[in-house]
Design a protein around this motif. Structure first.
Motif, PDB file in Angstrom:
ATOM      1  N   ASP A   1       0.830  -1.216   0.000  1.00 47.49           N
ATOM      2  CA  ASP A   1       0.000   0.000   0.000  1.00 47.49           C
ATOM      3  C   ASP A   1       0.867   1.269   0.000  1.00 47.49           C
ATOM      4  OD1 ASP A   1       0.899  -0.240   2.578  1.00 47.49           O
ATOM      5  OD2 ASP A   1      -1.052   0.007   3.540  1.00 47.49           O
ATOM      6  N   ASN A   2       2.090   1.118  -0.521  1.00 49.43           N
ATOM      7  CA  ASN A   2       2.990   2.247  -0.792  1.00 49.43           C
ATOM      8  C   ASN A   2       3.450   3.019   0.435  1.00 49.43           C
ATOM      9  OD1 ASN A   2       3.054   1.680  -3.539  1.00 49.43           O
ATOM     10  ND2 ASN A   2       1.183   2.832  -3.891  1.00 49.43           N
ATOM     11  N   GLU A   3       3.661   2.286   1.529  1.00 49.95           N
ATOM     12  CA  GLU A   3       4.287   2.880   2.702  1.00 49.95           C
ATOM     13  C   GLU A   3       5.804   2.724   2.560  1.00 49.95           C
ATOM     14  OE1 GLU A   3       4.694   1.907   7.440  1.00 49.95           O
ATOM     15  OE2 GLU A   3       2.875   1.253   6.418  1.00 49.95           O
TER      16      GLU A   3
ATOM     17  N   GLY B   1       7.712   4.764   7.533  1.00 46.74           N
ATOM     18  CA  GLY B   1       6.367   4.754   8.095  1.00 46.74           C
ATOM     19  C   GLY B   1       5.399   5.684   7.386  1.00 46.74           C
ATOM     20  N   GLN B   2       5.921   6.533   6.514  1.00 54.39           N
ATOM     21  CA  GLN B   2       5.038   7.439   5.768  1.00 54.39           C
ATOM     22  C   GLN B   2       4.599   6.779   4.472  1.00 54.39           C
ATOM     23  OE1 GLN B   2       6.061  11.543   4.933  1.00 54.39           O
ATOM     24  NE2 GLN B   2       7.449  11.601   6.669  1.00 54.39           N
ATOM     25  N   LYS B   3       3.407   7.142   4.021  1.00 57.73           N
ATOM     26  CA  LYS B   3       2.973   6.756   2.679  1.00 57.73           C
ATOM     27  C   LYS B   3       3.775   7.597   1.692  1.00 57.73           C
ATOM     28  CE  LYS B   3      -1.166   4.450   3.068  1.00 57.73           C
ATOM     29  NZ  LYS B   3      -1.119   3.045   3.295  1.00 57.73           N
ATOM     30  N   LEU B   4       4.195   6.976   0.591  1.00 64.49           N
ATOM     31  CA  LEU B   4       4.952   7.723  -0.414  1.00 64.49           C
ATOM     32  C   LEU B   4       4.182   8.956  -0.877  1.00 64.49           C
ATOM     33  CD1 LEU B   4       6.448   4.864  -2.587  1.00 64.49           C
ATOM     34  CD2 LEU B   4       7.735   6.561  -1.303  1.00 64.49           C
ATOM     35  N   SER B   5       2.861   8.822  -0.993  1.00 66.79           N
ATOM     36  CA  SER B   5       2.042   9.933  -1.485  1.00 66.79           C
ATOM     37  C   SER B   5       1.988  11.100  -0.504  1.00 66.79           C
ATOM     38  CB  SER B   5       0.622   9.446  -1.765  1.00 66.79           C
ATOM     39  OG  SER B   5       0.056   8.928  -0.570  1.00 66.79           O
TER      40      SER B   5
ATOM     41  N   TYR C   1      16.367  12.677  -2.527  1.00 68.85           N
ATOM     42  CA  TYR C   1      15.024  13.216  -2.265  1.00 68.85           C
ATOM     43  C   TYR C   1      14.234  13.358  -3.570  1.00 68.85           C
ATOM     44  CZ  TYR C   1      11.551  16.627  -0.499  1.00 68.85           C
ATOM     45  OH  TYR C   1      10.417  17.303  -0.153  1.00 68.85           O
ATOM     46  N   ASP C   2      14.884  13.914  -4.596  1.00 67.63           N
ATOM     47  CA  ASP C   2      14.217  14.046  -5.895  1.00 67.63           C
ATOM     48  C   ASP C   2      13.798  12.683  -6.432  1.00 67.63           C
ATOM     49  OD1 ASP C   2      14.485  16.782  -5.874  1.00 67.63           O
ATOM     50  OD2 ASP C   2      16.218  16.836  -7.216  1.00 67.63           O
TER      51      ASP C   2
ATOM     52  N   SER D   1       7.319   8.481  -5.721  1.00 68.80           N
ATOM     53  CA  SER D   1       6.002   8.789  -5.184  1.00 68.80           C
ATOM     54  C   SER D   1       5.004   9.057  -6.320  1.00 68.80           C
ATOM     55  CB  SER D   1       6.094  10.011  -4.260  1.00 68.80           C
ATOM     56  OG  SER D   1       4.816  10.453  -3.894  1.00 68.80           O
ATOM     57  N   ALA D   2       5.430   9.855  -7.299  1.00 69.77           N
ATOM     58  CA  ALA D   2       4.572  10.163  -8.444  1.00 69.77           C
ATOM     59  C   ALA D   2       4.309   8.892  -9.266  1.00 69.77           C
ATOM     60  CB  ALA D   2       5.228  11.228  -9.320  1.00 69.77           C
ATOM     61  N   TYR D   3       5.326   8.058  -9.389  1.00 66.88           N
ATOM     62  CA  TYR D   3       5.203   6.827 -10.179  1.00 66.88           C
ATOM     63  C   TYR D   3       4.201   5.864  -9.555  1.00 66.88           C
ATOM     64  CZ  TYR D   3       6.449   2.280 -12.139  1.00 66.88           C
ATOM     65  OH  TYR D   3       6.394   1.046 -12.721  1.00 66.88           O
ATOM     66  N   VAL D   4       4.265   5.669  -8.244  1.00 66.29           N
ATOM     67  CA  VAL D   4       3.339   4.705  -7.617  1.00 66.29           C
ATOM     68  C   VAL D   4       1.908   5.249  -7.581  1.00 66.29           C
ATOM     69  CG1 VAL D   4       5.129   3.538  -6.255  1.00 66.29           C
ATOM     70  CG2 VAL D   4       3.811   5.390  -5.204  1.00 66.29           C
TER      71      VAL D   4
END
Length: 143
Positions: A72-74, A106-110, A130-131, A137-140
């Motif tokens: 779930d993209n965490e 622990g954070q969601k990528l989004s 970071y970039d 994040s944009a990809y998932v």
């Protein structure tokens, strides 16, 4: 002495299985491995980009990192130690990049903010990583 667990064992479980490499080749996102484990299932993304590592006058060198992500993209963790990871930036400053990445666990990528200040300690390497995380994040989100 207790054997130190790898980040993969800690995150996915001692019996985790790394699946077959799937090529992505979207910008810095080179490929991904599905992972199944007793704790969590997820993916390991390999990101690699190139940029200055010691200020604008320094050479442009590649830096790679593996990012461990739940289904779930965490953001679960990262790895610089695997032999596939190319890291030609200053190794001694990698600890600053690791401390920076620790803040995302622990954070969601989004939900990773796109305006974090990267100007202290290994600032060029940190900004590059970071970039790459923001690109992931944009990809998932699109997937």
């Amino acid at each position: 002495a207790e054997v130190e667990k790898t980040v993969y064992e800690v995150v996915f479980g001692d019996d985790y299985v790394l699946g077959a490499k799937e090529d992505v080749n979207e910008g810095v996102i080179k490929h991904v491995y599905p992972v199944t484990g007793s704790i969590k299932n997820g993916k390991v993304f390999y990101l690699e980009g190139s940029d200055h590592f010691n200020g604008p006058d320094s050479d442009v060198k590649p830096a790679g990192v593996r990012i461990l992500v739940s289904n779930d993209n965490e953001f679960l963790g990262y790895d610089f130690d695997d032999e596939e990871v190319v890291y030609e930036h200053t190794k001694g400053f990698q600890k600053f990049v690791k401390e920076f990445l620790d803040g995302f666990v622990g954070q969601k990528l989004s939900e990773i903010a796109d305006d974090i200040d990267t100007s202290s300690g290994a600032s060029f390497s940190k900004a590059l990583v970071y970039d790459m995380i923001l690109e992931l994040s944009a990809y998932v989100k699109e997937a």
